[in-house]
Design a protein around this motif. Structure first.
Motif, PDB file in Angstrom:
ATOM      1  N   ASN A 236       1.082  -0.842   0.112  1.00  0.00           N
ATOM      2  CA  ASN A 236      -0.106   0.149   0.224  1.00  0.00           C
ATOM      3  C   ASN A 236       0.661   0.566  -0.048  1.00  0.00           C
ATOM      4  OD1 ASN A 236      -2.184   1.814   0.525  1.00  0.00           O
ATOM      5  ND2 ASN A 236      -2.519   1.299   1.728  1.00  0.00           N
ATOM      6  N   GLY A 237       1.910   1.425  -1.203  1.00  0.00           N
ATOM      7  CA  GLY A 237       2.710   2.127  -0.727  1.00  0.00           C
ATOM      8  C   GLY A 237       2.231   3.944  -1.092  1.00  0.00           C
ATOM      9  N   ASN A 238       0.942   3.596  -1.829  1.00  0.00           N
ATOM     10  CA  ASN A 238       0.462   5.337  -2.112  1.00  0.00           C
ATOM     11  C   ASN A 238       0.051   5.796  -0.376  1.00  0.00           C
ATOM     12  OD1 ASN A 238       1.824   5.613  -4.522  1.00  0.00           O
ATOM     13  ND2 ASN A 238      -0.951   4.966  -5.400  1.00  0.00           N
ATOM     14  N   CYS A 239      -0.746   5.404   0.403  1.00  0.00           N
ATOM     15  CA  CYS A 239      -0.756   5.387   1.748  1.00  0.00           C
ATOM     16  C   CYS A 239       0.480   5.497   2.245  1.00  0.00           C
ATOM     17  CB  CYS A 239      -1.550   4.200   2.655  1.00  0.00           C
ATOM     18  SG  CYS A 239      -2.208   4.792   4.057  1.00  0.00           S
ATOM     19  N   LEU A 240       0.889   5.080   2.550  1.00  0.00           N
ATOM     20  CA  LEU A 240       2.577   5.079   3.306  1.00  0.00           C
ATOM     21  C   LEU A 240       3.617   6.286   2.850  1.00  0.00           C
ATOM     22  CD1 LEU A 240       4.418   1.349   3.289  1.00  0.00           C
ATOM     23  CD2 LEU A 240       2.974   2.931   4.838  1.00  0.00           C
ATOM     24  N   LEU A 241       3.701   6.454   1.396  1.00  0.00           N
ATOM     25  CA  LEU A 241       4.499   7.654   1.026  1.00  0.00           C
ATOM     26  C   LEU A 241       3.552   8.662   2.145  1.00  0.00           C
ATOM     27  CD1 LEU A 241       6.767   8.260  -0.565  1.00  0.00           C
ATOM     28  CD2 LEU A 241       5.167   8.643  -2.572  1.00  0.00           C
ATOM     29  N   SER A 242       2.504   9.205   1.674  1.00  0.00           N
ATOM     30  CA  SER A 242       2.020   9.882   1.708  1.00  0.00           C
ATOM     31  C   SER A 242       1.763  10.434   3.358  1.00  0.00           C
ATOM     32  CB  SER A 242      -0.081   9.888   1.033  1.00  0.00           C
ATOM     33  OG  SER A 242       0.064   9.909   0.524  1.00  0.00           O
ATOM     34  N   LEU A 243       1.517   9.399   4.274  1.00  0.00           N
ATOM     35  CA  LEU A 243       1.865   9.424   5.543  1.00  0.00           C
ATOM     36  C   LEU A 243       3.159   9.772   5.622  1.00  0.00           C
ATOM     37  CD1 LEU A 243      -0.531   7.104   6.926  1.00  0.00           C
ATOM     38  CD2 LEU A 243      -0.678   8.620   6.963  1.00  0.00           C
ATOM     39  N   LEU A 244       4.325   9.250   4.782  1.00  0.00           N
ATOM     40  CA  LEU A 244       5.408   9.563   5.786  1.00  0.00           C
ATOM     41  C   LEU A 244       5.643  10.892   5.345  1.00  0.00           C
ATOM     42  CD1 LEU A 244       7.560   6.005   4.929  1.00  0.00           C
ATOM     43  CD2 LEU A 244       6.311   7.198   7.122  1.00  0.00           C
ATOM     44  N   LEU A 245       5.480  11.226   3.984  1.00  0.00           N
ATOM     45  CA  LEU A 245       6.131  12.946   3.368  1.00  0.00           C
ATOM     46  C   LEU A 245       5.484  13.713   4.524  1.00  0.00           C
ATOM     47  CD1 LEU A 245       5.904  12.617  -0.259  1.00  0.00           C
ATOM     48  CD2 LEU A 245       8.056  13.128   1.034  1.00  0.00           C
ATOM     49  N   GLY A 246       4.325  13.403   5.061  1.00  0.00           N
ATOM     50  CA  GLY A 246       3.132  14.896   5.923  1.00  0.00           C
ATOM     51  C   GLY A 246       4.768  13.812   7.399  1.00  0.00           C
ATOM     52  N   ILE A 247       4.724  13.342   7.421  1.00  0.00           N
ATOM     53  CA  ILE A 247       4.832  13.502   9.415  1.00  0.00           C
ATOM     54  C   ILE A 247       7.078  13.673   9.155  1.00  0.00           C
ATOM     55  CG2 ILE A 247       7.017  10.942  10.689  1.00  0.00           C
ATOM     56  CD1 ILE A 247       4.273   9.417  10.316  1.00  0.00           C
ATOM     57  N   ALA A 248       7.530  13.535   7.839  1.00  0.00           N
ATOM     58  CA  ALA A 248       8.447  14.312   7.814  1.00  0.00           C
ATOM     59  C   ALA A 248       8.141  15.614   7.017  1.00  0.00           C
ATOM     60  CB  ALA A 248       9.574  13.554   6.330  1.00  0.00           C
ATOM     61  N   THR A 249       7.488  16.303   6.665  1.00  0.00           N
ATOM     62  CA  THR A 249       6.966  17.553   6.816  1.00  0.00           C
ATOM     63  C   THR A 249       7.219  18.213   8.340  1.00  0.00           C
ATOM     64  OG1 THR A 249       6.162  17.310   4.559  1.00  0.00           O
ATOM     65  CG2 THR A 249       5.686  19.373   6.051  1.00  0.00           C
ATOM     66  N   SER A 250       6.302  17.301   9.217  1.00  0.00           N
ATOM     67  CA  SER A 250       5.671  17.724  10.426  1.00  0.00           C
ATOM     68  C   SER A 250       7.411  17.765  10.959  1.00  0.00           C
ATOM     69  CB  SER A 250       4.420  17.208  10.986  1.00  0.00           C
ATOM     70  OG  SER A 250       4.147  17.577  12.323  1.00  0.00           O
ATOM     71  N   LEU A 251       8.339  16.569  11.300  1.00  0.00           N
ATOM     72  CA  LEU A 251       9.483  16.863  11.961  1.00  0.00           C
ATOM     73  C   LEU A 251      10.617  18.113  11.556  1.00  0.00           C
ATOM     74  CD1 LEU A 251       9.997  12.715  11.913  1.00  0.00           C
ATOM     75  CD2 LEU A 251       9.237  14.567  14.501  1.00  0.00           C
ATOM     76  N   LEU A 252      10.787  17.765  10.440  1.00  0.00           N
ATOM     77  CA  LEU A 252      11.291  19.350  10.423  1.00  0.00           C
ATOM     78  C   LEU A 252      11.064  20.526  10.607  1.00  0.00           C
ATOM     79  CD1 LEU A 252      12.186  17.811   6.429  1.00  0.00           C
ATOM     80  CD2 LEU A 252      13.670  18.051   8.197  1.00  0.00           C
ATOM     81  N   LEU A 253       9.536  20.487  10.222  1.00  0.00           N
ATOM     82  CA  LEU A 253       8.665  22.189  10.758  1.00  0.00           C
ATOM     83  C   LEU A 253       9.322  22.532  12.169  1.00  0.00           C
ATOM     84  CD1 LEU A 253       5.762  22.474   8.331  1.00  0.00           C
ATOM     85  CD2 LEU A 253       8.666  23.467   8.366  1.00  0.00           C
ATOM     86  N   PHE A 254       8.479  21.013  12.858  1.00  0.00           N
ATOM     87  CA  PHE A 254       8.283  21.459  14.341  1.00  0.00           C
ATOM     88  C   PHE A 254       9.459  21.168  15.539  1.00  0.00           C
ATOM     89  CE2 PHE A 254       3.739  20.944  12.840  1.00  0.00           C
ATOM     90  CZ  PHE A 254       3.048  22.178  12.735  1.00  0.00           C
ATOM     91  N   ALA A 255      10.600  20.224  14.803  1.00  0.00           N
ATOM     92  CA  ALA A 255      11.367  20.017  15.300  1.00  0.00           C
ATOM     93  C   ALA A 255      12.162  20.964  15.791  1.00  0.00           C
ATOM     94  CB  ALA A 255      11.973  19.365  15.001  1.00  0.00           C
ATOM     95  N   ASN A 256      12.773  21.558  15.124  1.00  0.00           N
ATOM     96  CA  ASN A 256      13.022  23.246  15.601  1.00  0.00           C
ATOM     97  C   ASN A 256      12.127  24.353  16.453  1.00  0.00           C
ATOM     98  OD1 ASN A 256      15.397  24.484  15.547  1.00  0.00           O
ATOM     99  ND2 ASN A 256      15.115  25.893  13.598  1.00  0.00           N
ATOM    100  N   ILE A 257      11.010  23.914  15.830  1.00  0.00           N
ATOM    101  CA  ILE A 257      10.458  25.031  16.952  1.00  0.00           C
ATOM    102  C   ILE A 257      10.529  24.222  18.602  1.00  0.00           C
ATOM    103  CG2 ILE A 257       7.975  25.860  17.457  1.00  0.00           C
ATOM    104  CD1 ILE A 257       7.879  26.198  14.643  1.00  0.00           C
ATOM    105  N   VAL A 258      10.082  23.482  19.013  1.00  0.00           N
ATOM    106  CA  VAL A 258       9.773  22.922  20.108  1.00  0.00           C
ATOM    107  C   VAL A 258      11.990  23.190  20.495  1.00  0.00           C
ATOM    108  CG1 VAL A 258       9.368  20.792  21.355  1.00  0.00           C
ATOM    109  CG2 VAL A 258       7.904  20.901  19.278  1.00  0.00           C
ATOM    110  N   LEU A 259      12.488  22.281  19.583  1.00  0.00           N
ATOM    111  CA  LEU A 259      13.862  22.898  20.639  1.00  0.00           C
ATOM    112  C   LEU A 259      14.114  24.099  21.318  1.00  0.00           C
ATOM    113  CD1 LEU A 259      16.075  20.386  18.233  1.00  0.00           C
ATOM    114  CD2 LEU A 259      15.127  20.023  20.720  1.00  0.00           C
ATOM    115  N   LYS A 260      14.333  25.417  20.367  1.00  0.00           N
ATOM    116  CA  LYS A 260      13.683  26.393  20.902  1.00  0.00           C
ATOM    117  C   LYS A 260      13.191  26.962  22.136  1.00  0.00           C
ATOM    118  CE  LYS A 260      15.399  28.088  16.994  1.00  0.00           C
ATOM    119  NZ  LYS A 260      15.778  29.226  15.255  1.00  0.00           N
ATOM    120  N   GLY A 261      11.441  26.392  21.781  1.00  0.00           N
ATOM    121  CA  GLY A 261      10.699  25.856  23.215  1.00  0.00           C
ATOM    122  C   GLY A 261      11.551  25.895  24.270  1.00  0.00           C
TER     123      GLY A 261
END
Length: 105
Positions: free
Chosen positions: A69-94
């Motif tokens: 079910n690669g399309n589903c996994l890819l969609s979810l993993l891209l969303g997770i990666a995007t979120s980790l890249l965006l929010f990890a830095n914010i939380v660390l600075k916080g």
């Protein structure tokens, strides 16, 4: 068969799961269950087995992608990666600037 709109929604659900990974005290698995992707995610990940490896070894990539079910996994993993890249830095600075507020949250 899913449409583009469905994959965008899966991507956004992946973003929310990734945000739950970054924020202390939130469970990404629980959030995945609440938003309705947990069962499909577990089935897709568990489909990566010896048979799937054989498909890759035989260069049957299309069959492999369908099996996991690669399309589903890819969609979810891209969303997770995007979120980790965006929010990890914010939380660390916080944590650095406002540790009491972040832990209290």
């Amino acid at each position: 068969m899913r449409r583009l709109k469905d994959y965008i929604l899966l991507y956004l659900k992946g973003v929310s799961i990734g945000a739950a990974d970054v924020i202390p005290g939130l469970s990404a698995g629980t959030l995945a269950f609440i938003i309705g992707v947990y069962e499909e995610l577990v089935k897709s990940i568990s489909a990566i087995d010896w048979e799937a490896c054989k498909l890759v070894a035989r260069f049957q990539f299309n069959a492999f992608w369908q099996k996991i079910n690669g399309n589903c996994l890819l969609s979810l993993l891209l969303g997770i990666a995007t979120s980790l890249l965006l929010f990890a830095n914010i939380v660390l600075k916080g944590f650095y600037l406002y540790p009491i507020y972040i832990w209290s949250f």
